[in-house]
Structure formats: C-alpha cells, structure tokens
Design a protein around this motif. Structure first.
Motif, PDB file in Angstrom:
ATOM      1  N   SER A 109      26.437   1.350  28.055  1.00  0.00           N
ATOM      2  CA  SER A 109      26.936   0.940  26.683  1.00  0.00           C
ATOM      3  C   SER A 109      28.327   0.782  26.566  1.00  0.00           C
ATOM      4  CB  SER A 109      26.711   2.156  25.670  1.00  0.00           C
ATOM      5  OG  SER A 109      25.207   2.566  25.761  1.00  0.00           O
ATOM      6  N   GLY A 110      28.777  -0.279  27.496  1.00  0.00           N
ATOM      7  CA  GLY A 110      30.429  -0.540  27.594  1.00  0.00           C
ATOM      8  C   GLY A 110      31.241   0.411  27.876  1.00  0.00           C
ATOM      9  N   LYS A 111      30.738   1.693  28.291  1.00  0.00           N
ATOM     10  CA  LYS A 111      31.665   2.706  28.713  1.00  0.00           C
ATOM     11  C   LYS A 111      31.462   2.824  30.088  1.00  0.00           C
ATOM     12  CE  LYS A 111      32.952   3.765  24.444  1.00  0.00           C
ATOM     13  NZ  LYS A 111      34.438   3.485  23.872  1.00  0.00           N
ATOM     14  N   ILE A 112      32.498   3.248  30.822  1.00  0.00           N
ATOM     15  CA  ILE A 112      32.495   3.705  32.295  1.00  0.00           C
ATOM     16  C   ILE A 112      32.227   4.905  32.491  1.00  0.00           C
ATOM     17  CG2 ILE A 112      33.739   3.573  34.291  1.00  0.00           C
ATOM     18  CD1 ILE A 112      33.354   0.810  33.193  1.00  0.00           C
ATOM     19  N   SER A 113      31.156   5.155  33.219  1.00  0.00           N
ATOM     20  CA  SER A 113      30.850   6.519  33.648  1.00  0.00           C
ATOM     21  C   SER A 113      31.134   6.732  34.983  1.00  0.00           C
ATOM     22  CB  SER A 113      29.328   6.654  33.445  1.00  0.00           C
ATOM     23  OG  SER A 113      28.747   8.132  33.794  1.00  0.00           O
ATOM     24  N   GLN A 114      32.105   7.664  35.187  1.00  0.00           N
ATOM     25  CA  GLN A 114      32.649   8.104  36.742  1.00  0.00           C
ATOM     26  C   GLN A 114      31.729   9.314  37.426  1.00  0.00           C
ATOM     27  OE1 GLN A 114      36.655   8.554  35.106  1.00  0.00           O
ATOM     28  NE2 GLN A 114      37.379   6.777  35.980  1.00  0.00           N
ATOM     29  N   GLY A 115      30.742   9.783  36.940  1.00  0.00           N
ATOM     30  CA  GLY A 115      30.346  10.840  37.419  1.00  0.00           C
ATOM     31  C   GLY A 115      29.264  11.374  36.259  1.00  0.00           C
ATOM     32  N   ILE A 116      28.537  12.385  36.602  1.00  0.00           N
ATOM     33  CA  ILE A 116      27.575  13.208  35.773  1.00  0.00           C
ATOM     34  C   ILE A 116      27.981  14.456  35.597  1.00  0.00           C
ATOM     35  CG2 ILE A 116      25.938  11.250  36.351  1.00  0.00           C
ATOM     36  CD1 ILE A 116      24.402  13.406  37.594  1.00  0.00           C
ATOM     37  N   LEU A 117      27.566  15.144  34.363  1.00  0.00           N
ATOM     38  CA  LEU A 117      27.579  16.330  34.091  1.00  0.00           C
ATOM     39  C   LEU A 117      25.987  16.903  34.629  1.00  0.00           C
ATOM     40  CD1 LEU A 117      29.196  16.446  30.772  1.00  0.00           C
ATOM     41  CD2 LEU A 117      30.300  17.549  32.737  1.00  0.00           C
ATOM     42  N   CYS A 118      26.031  17.861  35.097  1.00  0.00           N
ATOM     43  CA  CYS A 118      24.750  18.132  35.740  1.00  0.00           C
ATOM     44  C   CYS A 118      23.788  19.341  35.191  1.00  0.00           C
ATOM     45  CB  CYS A 118      24.884  18.762  37.237  1.00  0.00           C
ATOM     46  SG  CYS A 118      25.958  17.542  38.549  1.00  0.00           S
ATOM     47  N   SER A 119      22.637  19.006  35.398  1.00  0.00           N
ATOM     48  CA  SER A 119      21.460  20.135  34.962  1.00  0.00           C
ATOM     49  C   SER A 119      21.219  21.126  36.140  1.00  0.00           C
ATOM     50  CB  SER A 119      20.363  19.591  34.469  1.00  0.00           C
ATOM     51  OG  SER A 119      19.618  18.937  35.148  1.00  0.00           O
ATOM     52  N   ALA A 120      20.710  22.185  36.101  1.00  0.00           N
ATOM     53  CA  ALA A 120      20.192  23.077  37.003  1.00  0.00           C
ATOM     54  C   ALA A 120      19.302  22.098  38.055  1.00  0.00           C
ATOM     55  CB  ALA A 120      19.197  24.128  36.139  1.00  0.00           C
ATOM     56  N   ALA A 121      18.604  21.271  37.489  1.00  0.00           N
ATOM     57  CA  ALA A 121      17.636  20.558  38.379  1.00  0.00           C
ATOM     58  C   ALA A 121      18.389  19.691  39.357  1.00  0.00           C
ATOM     59  CB  ALA A 121      16.744  19.747  37.570  1.00  0.00           C
TER      60      ALA A 121
END
Length: 808
Positions: A109-121
């Motif tokens: 959506s035009g935003k840079i994602s430099q990683g992810i916030l993680c779930s338990a899975a």
C-alpha cells in the motif's frame, strides 16, 4: 497428556541423560510413555520491538513504527491487537521464521515494510496466528528473543490411562518429583507466596453448603492489573502444550493447572459480593464462559455469587467445570477473587459427561485431586503474579479463606515386619527402602519390631495411597521391577479342577449349535408381567426385585419358556423357521428371609411356518431327537418320554392336554417336551405356524463326565431281521406300545429298532401304524429257517395275547 522437559528443568536438572533412556526409565517406574518429539522454534534473529506509532491504512492493515532498541523499523501489520506501546517479537528482513518463511523488505500500500511483527505461530510456538505475540513491558527493546525463549524443547506424551490413579501426575511438578527420584537428582521446591502474612486481613464472605460435593473451598481477594501480558516463559509453555495465552490472570491459572494439577478460577470480584457453594436445587439454565446456555439438573453443583446478609445469590460458575460469562475477568476488572477448591470426582464426571463439556479442570477433578493442593495452588499463583509486571500493583484484600478440610497433614500406614518381602518376593535392604520413600516425599521409619511406619504426604491422595500394598508398590517401582529376578513358582502341581456341571453345559451348547442348528440366546432373569398376562400364565409366588428396571419386571423367573416364547413374534417376520435355546437359572422362594432355591435349566423353542418343510409332527420328532441327543452326549441311559395325562390344570398353560409329554430319567421327571396348541399359537404367533418347546432340569443330569467307550464285538454269524407294522390306538400313546414290546422275551432277539409311523388311508380313525425291525441271531451258529419261523410264531402269539394287531 504432554509434558515439557523445558518446564521440568525448572525443578530438576536432567542434563546428560539420553532421551531414550529417560523415557524408558519413566515407563518402567511411573507412567507409560507413548511417544516423544523434539520441538523447534524460530527465534534466532528475532528482536523485542515496541510499537511507537500506528497509522491506519485500511480496514485490515496498519502502518507501524517499531523500536528495537538501537534501531527503528517500519512494518505493515494486520493483527487486531496492534496498539502503541505494545511489545512483540519483530523479525527484520533476512530472518527465517517457521515453515522456512524468509522475511524480505516489501512495499505494501505504498509503505515500506522492513520486517514483521510475529504471532506465536510464526516463531514456531504453536498454531495460533490470529494476533501478534505480546511481551511484558519490562523487557528491554532490542532484546534477542533467543534470550527469552529456548529454541528447542522435548515433549513427552504420556498415556492418560496410566495416570488415572495418580492425580499428582496431572501436572509438571509431579513428574519433576518422579524424575528426581528415578535419576537421583535434586528436586527444587515449588516457589510459593507465604499466605500467613495475610492472616490479619478479614475473611471473604464464604458459605459451603455441600461438603460431600465440595470437600473444601478456598478463595482470596486481591487487586492488580490482570490484563497485562504474562511473562514470556509462561506463554511459551502454555503454547507448547496447545493452549492459547490470553492475559496474566487467565494464564497463571492455566499454568498452575498444568504445573501441579490443581484447577483454579478467577472471578471479577466486583460482580460477586460473596460466595456460596450449593446444588442448583431445580432445573435451570446457565451461560458458561463459552457463551453456551447449559440446561442444568437440580443435583448439578454451582458456585453462587451474592450477599450472605441478604441471602440473595445467583449462579456464577458451573463448579469444577467452567466459569460463567457474567463474572468473567475483563480489561475493566479492578478486583479479583481467586477460587481454589476441591470437588467430588463423581459429581463432576456426571455433570460434564451429560453436558458434553469436558475441560482441563473437569478432567483433573475427575481424578480426585488431593485437597491440600487448594492452598498450594493459591500460594503459587500469587507468587507468579508478584514476579510479573503486575507484581508492583498486587494488593491482597482478604486472608486466604477456607471452608472445609484441607487434609494437609500426613496419613500413617503401618506395614508388618516381613510384609514387604512377602509381597515382593525379594529382600530389599532397609536403608534402600527408607531412601526410596524419603525421596518420594514420604515419612518412613522401621520400628523396633521391624514393622515399617509410613507417613503419606498430603500431595498423594487417598485414592492413590491408602493400603499397605500401595506402599510396597511405591518401593518396588523405584527399586525397579526389572531388578527382581524371575523365579519359577515352587508350588506343587495339582490336577485341574473340572466343574462337571459346566462341562455338561458346554457339551449341550456344542450339540445344539453344531448338530441341530439352534441359536443360543440369553434373556433377562425376570418375567415381564404384560407378556405373562398375554400368555395367560400365572407365575405364582416368585422372588421380587428391590430395584426393578420397571414395575412390570419385578418378578424373577421360575421357568425359561415365557421369555423364549416372547422371541418368536420378534423373529418370525425375518425367518420361515428358527430354533432357539437358552441355558440359565430360575429362582424359587423358600419362605425364609434372604434365601432362595436356584436351578439350572435348559429350554428351547423351535418355530416353523405352516407351509414350510415337513409336517408339524415330523418337525416335533426332529426336535425330540435333539432332546434325546442331550442324554446321549452326556452318557446318560434310562431316558423315557412318558405321556403326561389329561389333567393339565396344575401345569403351565403351554402344557395343554394331549400336546406334551414328560421326560423321565430312571422314573424321575427331568423335563418336558411338547407343541403349542391353537389357543397358545394365537397368542404367541397370531399369523400362524407351529412351535415345539422343551425344558430340561440340568441339575438332575448326572452322567459320566467322560463316558466310557466300550468295544462291542460284531456278531460272528450273520443276523436276520424281520419287520412288523403294528396297528395301535393313537390315544394310548407310543410310550405304552414300547412298554408292551419290552415285555417280549426271546433268546434270539439282538435288538429292536423303530422304523416309521403311518397315519392315513387304510387305517381306522384314531389308529396308527408303527413299524419295528427285530434283529435276531445266535452267537454260535447261523440261524436256520426253522428257528426264524419259530421266532416269527412266538412274536405273533405275543401280539395276540396283548391284543395288538398287524397291519394288512
């Protein structure tokens, strides 16, 4: 049930032990291990990150800034629990997560994602992926997740059936104690908060109205911030067992449940006012935490909330199974009432089974948890809260209030001198016996008379340890059953006892099933009054059941036949003919209190459609031959079938005049055999057909268990035979004819055989022709024609004297 070795390691050091050796020893000493597996987690490269800003992109996505200590990252996240200030695992680009998911820099959506916030899975903790994993606020930003979560664990799967008698093993600390004993390692104490420090506080309003279903109920009221995340290690251990983490208060109750096996429950104290434990009292409805409306019976046990002063209470929990939705702890909760109680195992099992509501709590209560755990669990939960981020806010408002018996004292069991050796078959040194018992938590000492006095610790329930043999088992399982040398029994060998009556029954069963195409059935041992009324049968004086299944089934049977007749209308729609037999007991009152006479009987019914197969007479003769074979296979001689006479008033209704005979053995009646007349057939089978019935008194059959086989030398000289067809009145019966023929004596007669009977054309009404074959011969020569003729004349003379005519 699964246990985590990472969790166990909190209390006992198992380092240096091979996993195969560990599970083998656990199986031999404590409980059967079904399987074990290695758990791997993807925590390397993952950091603790704090969300510093959240920008809404669309209905499902947020653009977040995440601070990981010395560096800030941006990410697009769709988790519903994203908010400023929340800490969660953050996987920068280049990190590999569960299922070999490689994290890369992306444009969303035009935003840079430099990683992810993680779930338990995503970090391999469990299958929960709906929300991101929450980390307590006291963990520094940028902390490597590998410092908080071990990257591996071993789960051991225990067979639940082997734990049924060991409620102390429905938690990790119980297994830690077992590991410490088996491998001679130190057991660390379970950290608990000292509850005595709150004794100066007021008691909570508590009223236990049912000590049978609730032997002890404990509770404590406190104030804290309960909706904060649990410590990471608590969440990790719950996830590895397949449980979801929620918030501190929910998680610590689940954690202690799996740690010591004691279920607890947290209420919103502001919605209570007081606690009462009592049954529902009437059929009612109750909404549980899962938002399901449950239909309760009057005997179901409930936790009630309200004011003792006013007496106004309402249900707030289904005792021992699940709490209610009304008093659930929420984000607005300010005060907590922690329940820790012990409930009757049978009550919990019946309620949960009927409602199909099996929970971790009900499963443990069904195993009869030790009552002392009520206090231990409370002290342990408060200790966990005090060590969490909410510990600074913890304020206890009441003392630990108890109504009931905690049973927190040791129980003594004395074992006589030599009893342990007698039961085990070996002599174990006293020092080793004491060492084993002490390591298991028992008090133990040998007295001067060498008897063993054992104090059973409160954490071992009376269901588990209550008799001498239980103590012996504790010693032997740790000593090692594999260390007991196998020794052949030195007992003398005696011939196998043979139950003669049972052998006779087995012979009859094989004869009827294999030789005569009968099917064996087993009916109830009571009559059905409605069916007896249909038959018109008066059972007379009978034994009565105190707890019949219904009012009409209270009479114990005095004959097997009525219940067999009842099977005919049930089976005739499916078969043109069938044969059924039953071996069972009948009962007769003696007039004395608690005494009766029991008899073993054999009975059978054979049914045929009117148009199928042979005539009813031929069908009757087939069944009669089967009854005759009973005595043959049992080696019994002297059996006769005797006409019963015309007076049938004193006999059952199926014994109508002219349609049944008595079975006699050496002059004593041992049974009866007959056919149902038209009147009885209209009741048993209105659609028609024919029924042959019989009933034999098995207790009166006393033949040789293994009949002697005798060799009979065949005749050296040929035999001759002569056939005679005798006309005889049907009303006199075949038995009387045979009795007359028995009176004929001639030295040439070897044996007499009945061949066939005839009733029909050429004979006067009421007369029948019975054909017999006489075998004649001499032991030292072949008969001459004159001898044969003399025999013929002799027999004709006999017939003339007895007024028996030959058929032309």
């Amino acid at each position: 049930m699964n246990i985590s070795l990472d969790w166990i390691s909190d209390y006992v050091d198992l380092s240096g032990l091979d996993i195969d050796f560990l599970v083998n020893r656990l199986t031999l000493s404590t409980a059967e291990v079904e399987d074990f597996r290695q758990v791997y987690r993807n925590v390397n490269g993952v950091l603790v990150g704090e969300i510093t800003s959240v920008e809404r992109l669309d209905a499902n996505h947020n653009f977040c800034n995440v601070n990981c200590g010395g560096k800030n990252y941006t990410t697009v996240c769709g988790a519903p629990n994203v908010k400023v200030g929340l800490k969660s695992p953050f996987a920068p680009a280049g990190t590999t997560l569960a299922n070999n998911q490689l994290i890369e820099v992306t444009n969303k959506s035009g935003k840079i994602s430099q990683g992810i916030l993680c779930s338990a899975a995503e970090i391999g903790l469990s299958t929960w992926h709906e929300i991101i994993f929450e980390i307590p606020s006291n963990i520094a930003n940028g902390t490597p997740l590998s410092e908080l979560i071990p990257d591996t664990d071993i789960l051991i799967e225990i067979d639940n059936k082997s734990l049924t008698h060991r409620p102390d093993l429905w938690g990790h600390y119980g297994f830690a104690r077992e590991f410490a004993v088996i491998f001679k390692r130190e057991l660390k104490p379970l950290p608990q908060l000292d509850l005595s420090q709150f004794n100066n506080l007021p008691e909570y309003s508590l009223q236990n109205c049912d000590y049978v279903n609730c032997p002890v109920y404990g509770c404590i009221e406190f104030q804290t911030c309960g909706v904060v995340p649990s410590p990471v290690y608590i969440q990790v251990r719950l996830h590895v067992l397949g449980l979801r983490s929620y918030n501190l208060l929910v998680d610590v109750t689940n954690y202690v449940n799996w740690e010591i096996g004691q279920p607890t429950h947290a209420f919103d104290a502001d919605k209570l006012g007081g606690i009462k434990i009592a049954t529902a009292g009437k059929s009612t409805k109750f909404t549980t935490l899962d938002n399901q409306v449950r239909n309760l019976l009057p005997e179901d046990l409930l936790i009630w909330g309200g004011e003792q002063s006013s007496g106004q209470y309402r249900p707030v929990a289904l005792a021992g199974i699940m709490g209610g939705a009304e008093t659930e702890v929420t984000e607005s909760t300010t005060k907590i009432l922690l329940e820790s109680a012990n409930f009757n195992a049978a009550r919990i099992r019946r309620t949960s089974g009927r409602l199909d509501l099996r929970t971790d709590a009900s499963q443990r209560y069904e195993k009869t948890q030790p009552q002392s755990n009520v206090k231990t669990a409370t002290a342990r939960i408060l200790k966990l809260i005090s060590e969490s981020t909410a510990g600074s806010d913890l304020k206890v408002l009441s003392r630990f209030t108890v109504d009931g018996d905690l049973q927190d004292k040791t129980r003594e069991i004395s074992i006589p001198a030599g009893r342990l050796e007698q039961l085990s078959g070996i002599k174990i040194p006293q020092e080793q016996v004491l060492d084993i018992l002490h390591s298991l938590g028992f008090d133990a000492n040998f007295n001067a008379d060498q008897s063993l006095l054992v104090g059973v610790p409160p954490f071992r329930s009376a269901k588990d340890i209550s008799i001498q043999e239980d103590i012996v088992e504790e010693v032997l399982r740790i000593y090692g059953y594999d260390n007991i040398p196998p020794i052949m029994s030195s007992q003398p060998i005696h011939p196998l006892f043979i139950e003669k009556q049972l052998k006779i029954e087995h012979k009859i069963q094989k004869l009827f099933a294999a030789g005569h195409r009968f099917l064996e059935v087993h009916n109830y041992v009571w009559f059905n009054d409605t069916w007896l009324k249909t038959l018109g049968f008066d059972a007379g004086e009978t034994l009565l059941l105190k707890n019949p299944t219904s009012p009409e089934t209270s009479k114990l049977r005095t004959t097997l036949l009525p219940n067999l007749f009842a099977l005919i209308p049930k089976n005739r729609p499916f078969r043109d003919s069938f044969r059924l037999f039953e071996i069972g007991r009948v009962f007769f009152p003696t007039g004395k209190d608690k005494e009766c006479i029991e008899e073993h009987r054999l009975a059978g019914v054979a049914f045929k459609q009117s148009a199928s197969g042979n005539s009813l007479e031929e069908f009757y003769l087939l069944i009669k031959s089967a009854v005759e074979d009973i005595f043959s296979v049992c080696g019994i001689n002297g059996i006769r079938f005797v006409e019963s006479g015309v007076d049938s008033a004193k006999f059952p209704v199926w014994c109508s005049a002219g349609s049944w005979i008595q079975v006699q053995l050496n002059g004593q009646v041992v049974g009866s055999l007959g056919v149902l007349d038209k009147n009885m057939m209209s009741k048993v089978s209105p659609e028609g057909g024919g029924v042959v019935w019989f009933e034999i008194l098995l207790d009166k059959l006393d033949g040789a268990l293994f009949p002697e086989v005798k060799f009979v030398e065949p005749p050296r000289y040929p035999l001759s035979w002569q056939d005679f067809s005798l006309v005889w009145g049907i009303e006199y019966g075949f038995e009387r004819l045979e009795c007359l023929l028995e009176q004929f004596k001639n030295p040439l007669v070897v044996k007499r055989e009945f061949l066939v009977s005839y009733k029909g054309k050429g004979l006067d009404k009421g007369m029948a022709s019975y054909s017999f074959r006489f075998w004649i011969g001499a032991a030292d020569h072949t008969l001459s024609g004159e001898e044969i003729e003399q025999f013929h004349k002799h027999f004709l003379t006999f017939l003339e004297e007895k007024k028996i005519s030959l058929r032309n």
